[in-house]
Design a protein around this motif. Structure first.
Motif, PDB file in Angstrom:
ATOM      1  N   TRP A 133      21.524 -18.632  72.312  1.00  0.00           N
ATOM      2  CA  TRP A 133      21.241 -18.196  70.941  1.00  0.00           C
ATOM      3  C   TRP A 133      19.823 -18.546  70.508  1.00  0.00           C
TER       4      TRP A 133
ATOM      5  N   CYS B 178      18.471 -18.724  63.477  1.00  0.00           N
ATOM      6  CA  CYS B 178      19.325 -17.576  63.121  1.00  0.00           C
ATOM      7  C   CYS B 178      19.520 -17.393  61.620  1.00  0.00           C
TER       8      CYS B 178
ATOM      9  N   ASN C 104      21.040 -12.373  68.408  1.00  0.00           N
ATOM     10  CA  ASN C 104      21.895 -13.000  67.401  1.00  0.00           C
ATOM     11  C   ASN C 104      22.441 -12.020  66.372  1.00  0.00           C
TER      12      ASN C 104
END
Length: 647
Positions: free
Chosen positions: A101, A181, A139
């Protein structure tokens, strides 16, 4: 962030925006000390579901279902490609290690994760870790969409297991507001939509634990987007993405505390933004056809879901979507491709998570399906997830022909037959971009894009890269890369950052007349203060093609450069003072100037030396660039493009 960035950004802000930014900064600083784990956002409740999507998927044609299953199989094998980069292959049994991620596939670097407050990550000018677009792209979780569709259609247990593993891994690695993110609202909006697609299509097949985690993620996303909305100069497609995310979460999870408020907000803002971001003639206000399609797809999804829920949005939105479809129809080739005008980062809302070369036309086919109408123009041969979920039209219409001016949006399109060939011209007399920073605009005023027999001839150079592009970012959005005139290698509009401009050229459409002897004239003032002249360009029909006359009206004479960027599939060579343009080894057109000048043809090289074309984000290829350089007399410089006779 360097001080110059802040200074230039402040110049683009109104006093009200400055006050908003100060208050927002204080709000973000206060939130930094709070460690908000998932527990705050966990709640038991029903499965989040957007109505109508699963039903349409079940009724989709077999061809679309095959495409879905193939896309799912590719993802299950551990392959992922986006933005011109390939992520390293991952074993099917270990697709989501914690570091995936934060991983950049170009540099191999890892962005900050849960140990870093999201707003303390200076991503805009990061160069070592790479372009933040790549880590954000993964993401968005859009690769879960074809998996969910496959599971809904076939009960694929492997797809369900991968969905559950992805949710578990993302949930563990990205607690609320920590890491890369969480620092851009558009990313949250897109990720929320991906998760809602999952629960809507195959949620009944998922474990209770996974559904609870998705509910917590969606709840936290709703709170974040409502807390830090895009406003003022940032209220472009980002605002639409955030509001779409909020509205769809609210419709799928009406039990959440903010749902009623955010549904009402979304209904109001989407109507307002449809009218702002799709102009009265259908052109997207950001000037990019693909960003226009991106905005339209958000609005379309919200309109579809609200209608299926029995509470449709205002009907004015349908009229705006129809106008956008007509504009794209005029720009489209026979296979639905549109020119790469201004920025294109390949953003999609509903997707099979693979490269999509004719995105704008695909969205318009979905709009036609939603409206129950025949498409205004061609649809692409490729099928995608939105075709299944919206019940898209599977057959398009011929591209319109003739002479069409989009006066407000700033384009004139000519489609006609000359010498047995189909000639297509797009003349850009548009504003630089949308809002005060014109974030996705290019300095391309009065540029021309030309096709013959449906194939590209003179092309827009494209986008290439965003944050990590550096000088290449400036080149691809600069004047010298586009099919127009420049003075002293200067851009018409002056850049003050990768997504900002300190001075903007103002373009004016002066005359437009259709018919067999068509002509169109426009001018811009981008060189007036620096060089004392206005650039005026006239395009007019000739017996075997068309001509361009460039004038510099003002003080003195000036040496200028006139550029034509060829498609990579085309070649060019000088012969007897003319440029012979070939495709497939055969001459298809001749470019000539009446006035004397130095003509060069070169592909590649360093920035500014030759020609480059970006066929997709993250990619650039050499392509020949034709350059005329000379003194522009008072009466102007005229060049002619003559098509050879079709065999």
């Amino acid at each position: 962030m360097p001080p110059s960035w802040y200074i230039n950004r402040l110049r683009a802000m109104s006093p009200a925006e400055v006050a908003h930014r100060i208050a927002e900064k204080a709000k973000k600083s206060r939130a930094k000390g709070r460690i908000e784990g998932w527990e705050r956002y966990r709640d038991s409740g029903p499965l989040p579901r957007l109505p109508g999507l699963r039903e349409n998927l079940a009724a989709a044609p077999k061809r679309v279902k095959r495409e879905i299953i193939e896309a799912s199989a590719s993802i299950l094998s551990g392959r992922f490609e986006a933005l011109g980069a390939d992520w390293p292959p991952r074993a099917p049994e270990s697709l989501f290690p914690a570091e995936i991620w934060r991983f950049d596939p170009v540099t191999g670097g890892l962005w900050p994760g849960a140990d870093k407050y999201c707003f303390d990550i200076p991503y805009r000018h990061e160069r070592v870790l790479g372009d933040v677009k790549y880590v954000w792209e993964f993401n968005r979780l859009q690769f879960l969409q074809p998996l969910a569709a496959d599971a809904a259609l076939t009960g694929n247990q492997a797809a369900l297991a991968v969905i559950e593993a992805a949710v578990e891994s993302w949930y563990a690695a990205n607690p609320p507001f920590r890491g890369i993110c969480w620092n851009s609202g558009i990313e949250l909006g897109l990720r929320a939509i991906s998760l809602l697609i999952v629960t809507s299509l195959c949620g009944t097949l998922l474990s209770a634990t996974t559904v609870d985690r998705i509910r917590a993620i969606l709840h936290a996303h709703m709170v974040w987007m409502a807390r830090y909305p895009s406003r003022f100069s940032s209220a472009n497609n980002h605002l639409v993405a955030e509001v779409a995310g909020e509205l769809l979460i609210a419709l799928a999870m009406p039990d959440l505390p903010l749902s009623a408020k955010l549904e009402a907000k979304g209904r109001r803002i989407l109507v307002e933004e449809a009218n702002r971001q799709i102009l009265n003639d259908g052109v997207g206000a950001e000037q990019s056809p693909t960003y226009g399609a991106f905005t339209a797809e958000f609005i379309l999804l919200c309109s579809f879901v609200a209608r299926e829920a029995g509470r449709p949005l205002a009907s004015r939105i349908d009229a705006r979507l129809r106008l956008f479809s007509i504009h794209i129809a005029w720009l489209s080739s026979d296979d639905g491709r549109v020119p790469g005008i201004c920025d294109d980062d390949e953003g999609r809302v509903l997707t099979l998570a693979r490269h999509e070369p004719a995105y704008a036309a695909s969205v318009c086919a979905a709009i036609a399906g939603y409206l129950g109408e025949r498409p205004a123009g061609p649809r692409p041969p490729e099928m995608d997830l939105r075709d299944a979920l919206f019940g898209s039209a599977l057959a398009g219409s011929p591209a319109p022909s003739g002479f069409k001016t989009f006066a407000e949006g700033g384009y004139t399109v000519i489609r006609e037959a000359k010498r047995g060939r189909d000639l297509g011209i797009v003349f850009d007399h548009a504003p630089l971009g949308y809002l005060s920073i014109a974030a996705h605009g290019h300095a391309d005023a009065l540029s021309v894009i030309v096709t013959f027999d449906g194939e590209p001839l003179f092309v827009d150079p494209g986008t290439y890269l965003y944050h990590s592009g550096g000088e290449w970012r400036d080149w691809f959005r600069g004047t010298r890369a586009h099919n127009t005139l420049n003075i002293g290698s200067a851009d018409q509009s002056i850049m003050s950052g990768a997504f900002n401009w300190s001075h903007k050229a103002v373009t004016t459409l002066e005359a437009a007349a259709g018919g067999e002897a068509w002509s169109v004239t426009a001018a811009h003032d981008g060189y007036q203060k620096r060089f004392g002249v206005v650039h005026r360009r006239t395009l007019f029909s000739t017996q075997d093609g068309f001509a361009i006359r460039d004038e510099l009206t003002g003080i003195g004479s000036h040496t200028a450069e006139i550029v034509f960027q060829l498609s990579p599939e085309c070649d060019a060579a000088m012969e007897d003072g003319q440029v012979l343009i070939a495709r497939g080894g055969k001459t298809v057109a001749v470019l000539s100037w009446q006035e004397p000048g130095d003509i060069t043809i070169k592909a590649g090289g360093g920035i500014g030396e030759g020609g480059w074309y970006s066929p997709a984000f993250g990619k650039k290829v050499e392509a020949k660039r034709i350059r005329w350089r000379g003194i522009v007399p008072l009466e102007g410089v005229t060049c002619r493009l003559s098509l050879t006779k079709a065999e």
